[in-house]
Write an enzyme that holds these catalytic residues in place. Sequence first.
Site, PDB file in Angstrom:
ATOM      1  CB  CYS A   1      -0.942   0.005   1.205  1.00  0.00           C
ATOM      2  SG  CYS A   1      -0.057  -0.065   2.756  1.00  0.00           S
TER       3      CYS A   1
ATOM      4  CB  CYS B   1      -2.857  -0.608   9.129  1.00  0.00           C
ATOM      5  SG  CYS B   1      -3.882  -0.757   7.659  1.00  0.00           S
TER       6      CYS B   1
HETATM    7  S1  FES Z   1      -3.690   0.500   4.098  1.00  0.00           S
HETATM    8 FE1  FES Z   1      -1.621   0.036   4.314  1.00  0.00          FE
HETATM    9  S2  FES Z   1      -1.156   0.727   6.280  1.00  0.00           S
HETATM   10 FE2  FES Z   1      -3.275   0.917   6.164  1.00  0.00          FE
END
Ligand code: FES
Lengths: 386, 126
Positions: free
Chosen positions: B35, B104
């Site tokens: 991400c 996360c």
């Molecule tokens: S979406 Fe990757 S850290 Fe939250």
Amino acid sequence: MRQVYLDHNATTPVLPEVLEVMLRYCRDDFGNPSSVHRYGRRARVAVDEARDAVAALLGAPAASIVFCSGGTEANNTILQGVAAALKDKGRHLVTSQIEHPAVLDTCAYLETQGYRVTYVPVNADGIVEPEAVAEALTEETILVSIMHANNEVGTIQPLAEIARLVRERGILLHTDAVQTFGKIPTRVDELGVDFLTFSGHKLYAPKGVGGWYARPGTPLRPLIYGGHQERGRRSGTENVAAIAALGKACELAARDMAREAARQLQLRQALEHGLRERIPAVRIQGEAAPRLPNTTNVAFAGVEGETLLMSLDLQGVAVSTGSACSSGSLEPSHVLKAMGVPAEFLHGALRFSLGRSTTREEIEYVLAILPGIVERARALSPAATP
Amino acid sequence: MTRYSDLVQEHFERPRNVGEIPNPDAEAVVSNPACGDTMHLYLRIEGDRIVEAKFKTMGCPAAIAASSVTTEMLIGRRIEEALAITRAEVSAALGGLSPQKVHCSVLSEDAIKAALRRYRPRQTEG
Ligand code: FES
Ligand SMILES: Cc1ncc(COP(=O)(O)O)c(C=O)c1O
């Protein structure tokens, strides 16, 4: 707190006039259109009139319109239905890399069933180049599916040109027009398409209703079998209230289209201009391309879109980071990736989609709060990694 | 959008210990390639105890909340205790994260481990 809805590409509210029609066919004229008595006849008239209203917006004969549960079902029916009907002619389909999952995932399914699919790329402005489609065509190609406008960035595809190249090869062309239907002209002969998908909830009709246009004489195997409704092309008792509502929504869209498009375009330009002026390192996706008047996809370098979305939500502003269905996924948007959006912007995009209710005051409110939100998110971010 | 707990929302709105520590005793920058989210953790250590923790994070609301709660968990802990912190504890301290958002909190665990494994006490003059 102020409530500002700027996510009309995800869905729209049902307009009061539309809701009235809907209630009438839920409560009073609730008959089954297949019944012979007067209740049934009244429901049948409602479905027929709605078909006429959709047909008028598409410039198509009423008999070429089929109602179903929405854009996803229509896309599934056309892709799977043409593939099945023409499997002896060829097993190759062509689509683009920026389609909605209702097309991409159906293509992925067809790939497991012995079909081959080519996913044509887009240029940096988010446009499918007609020559790229032409190059992908083979002797085996039976269907090309290119969306009319993209839901995340709003870029409008050069369908007429694509149609010329595809149809001179005798190949069928489908377009997912869910995001354009009711917003900009969608006459099937001007677009040059054989199939077109539309959905009610993007033009102020309820969710769960939509349909497709199929040029008379085109082959299409049904996806759903049963009681022969929609002349056997899509069985199941008609969702009369929602279909009648969709018809009403089409009338209102046709009446107000030019005015609303111009009004929303002005507001969108004010938004883009204001964001540029007030926030450094902003990128507008597909800026040079023809785009839907109501849509802008703006990325802010060095921040995460979801963080901006949540901060805006806490202050009453509803936007999206891309398509509603892909939010929550880790991966950056497949549309922005296909456009080659630079890495620093890839995770920081917001989609603003305006609608009938959008006012100048709302745009000004967003312009007043968003600079602070971006600044805060940037202050939280680590400096570029050493 | 994924639903967030009240605790995530609270830490997101009022993150604790945001910032940098000049000349930190330990620090680490970790990121999640999927991400693109990045956390920079700074620690000040006295003896074998963490006395100050600060962070800068570019990430989703869950990553920011996880960073914030992690600094709170770290302050006052001894190094071995800090090394024992798991992503599950970070997530629990936030009232739980949805399956999509579990990663996360991984960022926090990774940052703690990366910072402390590299940590060598400064030579005290003597
Ligand atoms: S979406 Fe990757 S850290 Fe939250
Ligand atoms: C381009 C596009 N195609 C298809 C769909 C799916 O339509 P529906 O929600 O009616 O299934 C949407 C929106 O959700 C869309 O934006």
